[in-house]
Motif scaffolding. Structure first.
Motif, PDB file in Angstrom:
ATOM      1  N   ARG A 258      29.978   1.008 -85.489  1.00 53.43           N
ATOM      2  CA  ARG A 258      28.294   0.668 -86.150  1.00 53.43           C
ATOM      3  C   ARG A 258      28.047  -0.293 -87.253  1.00 53.43           C
ATOM      4  O   ARG A 258      28.402   0.090 -87.970  1.00 53.43           O
ATOM      5  N   ARG A 259      27.214  -1.268 -86.846  1.00 52.31           N
ATOM      6  CA  ARG A 259      26.846  -1.834 -87.807  1.00 52.31           C
ATOM      7  C   ARG A 259      26.537  -1.447 -89.342  1.00 52.31           C
ATOM      8  O   ARG A 259      26.643  -1.533 -90.489  1.00 52.31           O
ATOM      9  N   ASP A 260      25.402  -0.018 -88.893  1.00 54.79           N
ATOM     10  CA  ASP A 260      25.409   0.593 -90.787  1.00 54.79           C
ATOM     11  C   ASP A 260      25.477   1.690 -91.065  1.00 54.79           C
ATOM     12  O   ASP A 260      25.920   2.871 -91.929  1.00 54.79           O
ATOM     13  N   ARG A 262      25.375   4.624 -89.411  1.00 54.03           N
ATOM     14  CA  ARG A 262      24.272   5.772 -88.392  1.00 54.03           C
ATOM     15  C   ARG A 262      24.633   6.175 -87.056  1.00 54.03           C
ATOM     16  O   ARG A 262      25.056   4.595 -86.663  1.00 54.03           O
ATOM     17  N   HIS A 264      22.839   6.090 -83.306  1.00 56.31           N
ATOM     18  CA  HIS A 264      22.091   5.413 -83.128  1.00 56.31           C
ATOM     19  C   HIS A 264      21.411   6.423 -81.829  1.00 56.31           C
ATOM     20  O   HIS A 264      22.122   6.473 -80.860  1.00 56.31           O
ATOM     21  N   LYS A 294      20.312   6.255 -86.974  1.00 59.62           N
ATOM     22  CA  LYS A 294      18.643   5.774 -87.023  1.00 59.62           C
ATOM     23  C   LYS A 294      18.335   6.122 -84.987  1.00 59.62           C
ATOM     24  O   LYS A 294      19.312   6.411 -84.047  1.00 59.62           O
ATOM     25  N   ASP A 316      12.636   3.559 -85.544  1.00 63.06           N
ATOM     26  CA  ASP A 316      13.599   1.941 -86.141  1.00 63.06           C
ATOM     27  C   ASP A 316      13.352   1.301 -84.985  1.00 63.06           C
ATOM     28  O   ASP A 316      12.606  -0.493 -85.676  1.00 63.06           O
TER      29      ASP A 316
END
Length: 622
Positions: A258-260, A262, A264, A294, A316
């Motif tokens: 996951r990019r951040d 969180r 999703h 997210k 988001d």
């Protein structure tokens, strides 16, 4: 001098032989012959349309689509190529391109009944019902079964008399077609024509005791509240799910980090606009914990209201999928790297299980829109609660039930006091005022008889029933047969949501339906401080109000039988001060505030996602 290419002398014969095999209903053998024709041979373009027909017949829809695409380029004056191309696009959800291809087919062959059918289907799926009827009518001469499609469009337009006329014509043309009978049954339920409904229900019970005919795919929603046996309903579900075959490999891309950091969550729905589901979830998305989650929304239907920004919806990211084919929509969801995709539609109007079948997310769950098992291999779970589906009761379906500990329905904001009175809604000022606000297909003969018995024992009470004009005659007729006083049965119209809640605040007791209890309407009643008497049914759809009342500690409002329902209502209405005391208790209840808080459901969804995203759970799914 340019060399002349040598081709097998029998290449043209292969095409002719393949066509003969196709006409003899041997599509697999025909495909074997077509496959031997070299792509450079003059017979090859002429083989593309019959090849696509055979590929469609044998379930090789992607191959059929590729052949049809090649055919409209190679033989652009062949209307059948355009028909195949358009019809396959309709099945794939590519409606705009399908429309163009089918209209091109009809330019080349104006009387082509099958092309009129698929163009009607294309328009129907876009909500352009009047135009769809025009094309179905043109196909009707060649295809009497089009009566079923005309009836559906008429019903969706609210033309109930026309819909009934064509549904009855459809079942006369298709006497063993369960879907035709199921659609007629649902219409009769909406009309509250109870004697006719019982007759059609008996026919369906008999038909479901035998194998379904090829191409007969009754919609589960139409039968989910008709008290079918578990085995009959499971057959309906499996038959419906089978039309959406899963690909050899899922297309999700959730294996990458996951990019951040969180998780999703994605919500998929055709009902983000002005719909009961949208009122239930309007505050849910913003209530999610944004530090750890997210949240994205994926809409299957264009908004008919004023544009709403993703921020206002609490997402988001918000994505409009209605114009995309199934594969394109699934690819978009996959690119967003959704960890858990929650489908809010199931098998209801506007839902697209065909997208979910492509596996755009690693974990896919059903919630809210279809309170029923799915029997679908692409669903990893169905979110219910421990009252709607008690863990210790029989569950004869393949769906994994994932339990919320509180009611499965999310909370809605409590309305402010409006100062409106009963007189503002044309309702009697004196005496106990009872109300039913369910859709009329949820009503039943036994329910209306129970209401008549309640009012007979409570001479100062009146009953207001929401019913559109087309249902009032049927309700009134059964009310009179049950000995009800016609002066005390009051019909009310549909109101916008704010006024709907204000009207609820003016009433004393809601009387819920038996076979399919209130969902969003039950939560509205809690928000308005209106007690709701329910019967605890046998299926999840018949236990939603029971779940709410149990959470609130209002067991006095949970009946276990129809006589108990009648007795409980009479006891509450005739007991001095009981209604006032119950309303006061509901208004001051901490449980009510907890129930209405959108964070309650959001936190339970988050806990479910965390549990499902544990490494060992993901390993089991790999």
């Amino acid at each position: 001098m340019q060399a002349i290419k040598a081709f097998p002398l029998d290449a043209g014969l292969l095409r002719d032989f393949g066509v003969l095999l196709m006409q003899a209903r041997r599509p697999a053998d025909a495909l074997e012959q077509f496959g031997k024709i070299p792509a450079q041979h003059p017979a090859y373009p002429l083989s593309l349309v019959p090849r696509a027909l055979c590929e469609r017949e044998t379930g090789r829809t992607e191959n059929a689509f590729a052949s049809a695409q090649e055919a409209i380029v190679s033989t652009p004056l062949d209307p059948v190529g355009w028909l195949l191309h358009g019809s396959l696009l309709v099945r794939r959800g590519g409606l705009e391109e399908a429309d163009r291809s089918l209209r091109r087919c009809l330019q080349l062959a104006p009387g082509f009944g099958e092309a009129h059918h698929f163009l009607g289907e294309c328009l129907q799926r876009q909500g352009r019902y009047r135009e769809a009827i025009e094309h179905y009518q043109k196909a009707l001469v060649q295809r009497p079964q089009e009566a079923l499609n005309i009836a559906q469009c008429a019903e969706l337009m609210g033309s109930m008399t026309t819909a009934r006329q064509y549904y009855e014509k459809a079942v006369s043309v298709l006497p063993r077609h369960v879907d035709a009978h199921a659609r007629l049954l649902h219409l009769l339920a909406s009309l509250c024509d109870f004697p006719a409904r019982e007759s059609v229900k008996a026919t369906i019970d008999a038909l479901l005791s035998t194998p379904l005919q090829p191409g007969d795919v009754p919609e589960p929603f139409l039968l989910c509240y008709q008290n079918l046996s578990a085995s009959a309903y499971r057959k309906v579900l499996e038959n419906y799910a089978a039309q959406f075959p899963a690909p050899a490999a899922p297309i999700h891309s959730n294996d990458s980090p996951r990019r951040d950091g969180r998780m999703h969550i994605g919500y998929l729905s055709a009902d983000f606009d002005n719909h009961a589901i949208s009122h239930l979830v309007c505050d849910l998305f913003a209530a999610h914990d944004r530090q750890h989650f997210k949240v994205s929304g994926f809409s299957l239907r264009p908004s008919t209201a004023a544009p709403v920004s993703p921020a206002d919806k609490g997402f988001d990211g918000f994505f409009d999928l209605h114009h995309l084919a199934d594969a394109e929509a699934a690819a978009l969801i996959a690119r967003e790297q959704i960890d858990v995709l929650i489908d809010l539609g199931g098998y209801t109007l506007g839902a697209r299980p065909s997208i979910l079948a492509l596996r755009p997310a690693r974990i896919q769950l059903g919630w809210l829109g279809f309170i029923s098992p799915h029997q679908a291999s692409w669903m990893d779970g169905l979110i219910l609660d421990t009252v709607v589906q008690p863990p210790d009761t029989d569950w004869p379906f393949s769906d994994r039930v994932i339990h919320m500990q509180s009611p499965l329905l999310p909370g809605v904001a409590a309305p402010a006091a409006t100062g409106l009175t009963r007189a503002d809604f044309g309702l009697p000022a004196d005496g106990p005022l009872l109300i039913s606000l369910n859709s009329t297909y949820k009503l039943s003969a036994g329910l209306i008889s129970a209401w008549a018995a309640i009012l007979s024992a409570c001479p100062s009470a009146n009953l207001a029933v929401y019913a559109p004009a087309h249902a009032r005659e049927g309700i009134s007729a059964h009310w009179l047969r049950s000995g009800g006083d016609p002066k005390r049965l009051l019909f009310v119209d549909k109101l916008d949501h704010a006024m709907h809640l204000a009207r609820m605040q003016c009433c004393d007791l809601m009387l819920d339906a038996f076979d399919y209890s209130a969902g969003a309407t039950a939560m509205d009643a809690v928000a308005a401080g209106l007690p709701n008497l329910c019967l605890v049914g046998d299926t999840p759809a018949a236990r939603m109000s029971a779940s709410i009342n149990h959470h609130l500690g209002l067991d006095r409002l949970m009946a276990t039988s129809i006589p108990d329902y009648i007795d409980k209502a009479i006891g509450i209405i005739t007991q001095p001060g009981a209604l006032l005391a119950m309303r006061a208790m509901l208004a001051s209840s901490g449980k009510r505030l907890e129930l209405l808080n959108p964070r309650r459901a959001a936190s339970e969804i988050e806990a479910i996602c965390r549990d499902l995203l544990q490494p060992e759970v993901l390993d089991d799914k790999s």
